[in-house]
Design a protein around this motif. Sequence first.
Motif, short mmCIF file in Angstrom:
data_model
loop_
_atom_site.label_atom_id
_atom_site.label_comp_id
_atom_site.label_asym_id
_atom_site.label_seq_id
_atom_site.Cartn_x
_atom_site.Cartn_y
_atom_site.Cartn_z
N ALA A 1 32.36 -26.40 -22.43
CA ALA A 1 31.60 -27.19 -21.47
C ALA A 1 32.24 -28.56 -21.25
O ALA A 1 32.26 -29.07 -20.12
CB ALA A 1 30.16 -27.36 -21.94
N LEU A 2 32.80 -29.14 -22.28
CA LEU A 2 33.39 -30.47 -22.16
C LEU A 2 34.67 -30.44 -21.35
O LEU A 2 34.89 -31.29 -20.47
CB LEU A 2 33.65 -31.05 -23.56
N TRP A 3 35.54 -29.45 -21.60
CA TRP A 3 36.80 -29.47 -20.83
C TRP A 3 36.57 -29.03 -19.39
O TRP A 3 37.24 -29.53 -18.47
CB TRP A 3 37.90 -28.66 -21.52
N LEU A 4 35.61 -28.14 -19.16
CA LEU A 4 35.29 -27.77 -17.79
C LEU A 4 34.64 -28.95 -17.05
O LEU A 4 34.91 -29.18 -15.86
CB LEU A 4 34.37 -26.55 -17.77
N SER A 5 33.79 -29.70 -17.75
CA SER A 5 33.17 -30.89 -17.14
C SER A 5 34.23 -31.93 -16.80
O SER A 5 34.14 -32.60 -15.77
CB SER A 5 32.13 -31.48 -18.09
N ALA A 6 35.24 -32.07 -17.68
CA ALA A 6 36.31 -33.02 -17.39
C ALA A 6 37.08 -32.61 -16.14
O ALA A 6 37.43 -33.46 -15.30
CB ALA A 6 37.26 -33.10 -18.60
N VAL B 1 28.54 -29.77 -11.93
CA VAL B 1 28.59 -28.33 -11.67
C VAL B 1 27.29 -27.85 -11.05
O VAL B 1 26.20 -28.23 -11.47
CB VAL B 1 28.87 -27.57 -12.97
N GLY B 2 27.40 -26.99 -10.03
CA GLY B 2 26.23 -26.48 -9.33
C GLY B 2 25.62 -25.26 -10.01
O GLY B 2 26.24 -24.60 -10.85
N ASN B 3 24.39 -24.95 -9.60
CA ASN B 3 23.65 -23.85 -10.21
C ASN B 3 24.30 -22.49 -10.01
O ASN B 3 24.08 -21.57 -10.80
CB ASN B 3 22.23 -23.80 -9.61
N PHE C 1 32.89 -25.67 -8.52
CA PHE C 1 31.72 -25.54 -7.64
C PHE C 1 30.73 -26.66 -7.94
O PHE C 1 30.09 -26.69 -9.00
CB PHE C 1 31.06 -24.18 -7.83
N GLY C 2 30.57 -27.59 -7.01
CA GLY C 2 29.72 -28.75 -7.23
C GLY C 2 28.28 -28.53 -6.80
O GLY C 2 27.96 -27.64 -6.01
#
Length: 325
Positions: free
Chosen positions: A240-245, A281-283, A108-109
């Motif tokens: 957070a890092l792997w989800l951000s990737a 990632v969106g709010n 979800f951006g």
Amino acid sequence: MLLGPVLLKLVAILCVIALGYVVGRARWLGDNDPARTLGNAAFYIFVPALLFRTTTRLDIGAMPWGTLIAFFVPVVALMIGVYAVLRWRLQPGEPVAGPSVRSISACFGNTVQMGIPMAAAMFGEAGLSIHVALVSLHALTLLTMLTAFVEMDLARDRVRQGGGDTHVGRMLLTTARNTVIHPVVLPILAGFAWNVLGLPLPGLVDETLLQLGQAVVPLCLVLIGMSLAYYGLKGALRGALWLSALKLLVLPLAVLVVGHWGFGLTGLPLAVVVMAGALPVGNNALIFSQRYRTLEAEATATTVVSTILFAASAPLWLWVLSLIR
């Protein structure tokens, strides 16, 4: 040069998040879990108003459906894939809503406060119109599906614990009801119904919804900062890092491959959908996690980390797009 307005917007977003962090650390709003109170206000009041007003104003006949399908096919496929893998690997004692919460963080951006100024700055009015069409279906598609997933998981969990209806038909009916009668899904469906019927919004109602909807962005950004102050990054940074990737690298790559080689998109439409996929990632990821009281620290950290890293990943994707002919 085109990145200038986007970077300015990104810095402004981080400043508002920092303000929320200060508010949380200083406990200016008290100690009775004000972050959850703000999250509930966003989820039950402000976000539904924004979604209902947005869907009532859609020009459905003018939607670029081919481009939208080229975007949502890889996004939904990745979302379902992440959910399926995490659901399969779910261990006893882990939060049942975890796979859905992580799936929204991966897909979800931030299509509004980051996406709209990015599209306007980089692609002009033509690109912005494509992006706005994408935004109009973004929450409807992803949040509706993930709500159905998480409600089904929770229903199955209640059955396992002996507190739910074991009849399959009644369980599915309960899941469907919980999916539709939902603070995010219901206003979207109601807005589309209003739109299809061609009913005008009375001036007072429209202005009221507008005022409520305008509070969503600053409220959610402050909420992210406050949540970061309360939960911190300890224990959440790895996730957070792997989800951000996944969000910043894997998702836009999937959109590029499917959009260009699968649907034949080139030029402006391809650039718009790839950069939409590359957004941080969106709010709604944090609001969704708070709704189900699951992985709130990780959702907060992923939103912040992906927003910071977007400053480096956005130029990378613009460079990649410049190579596509």
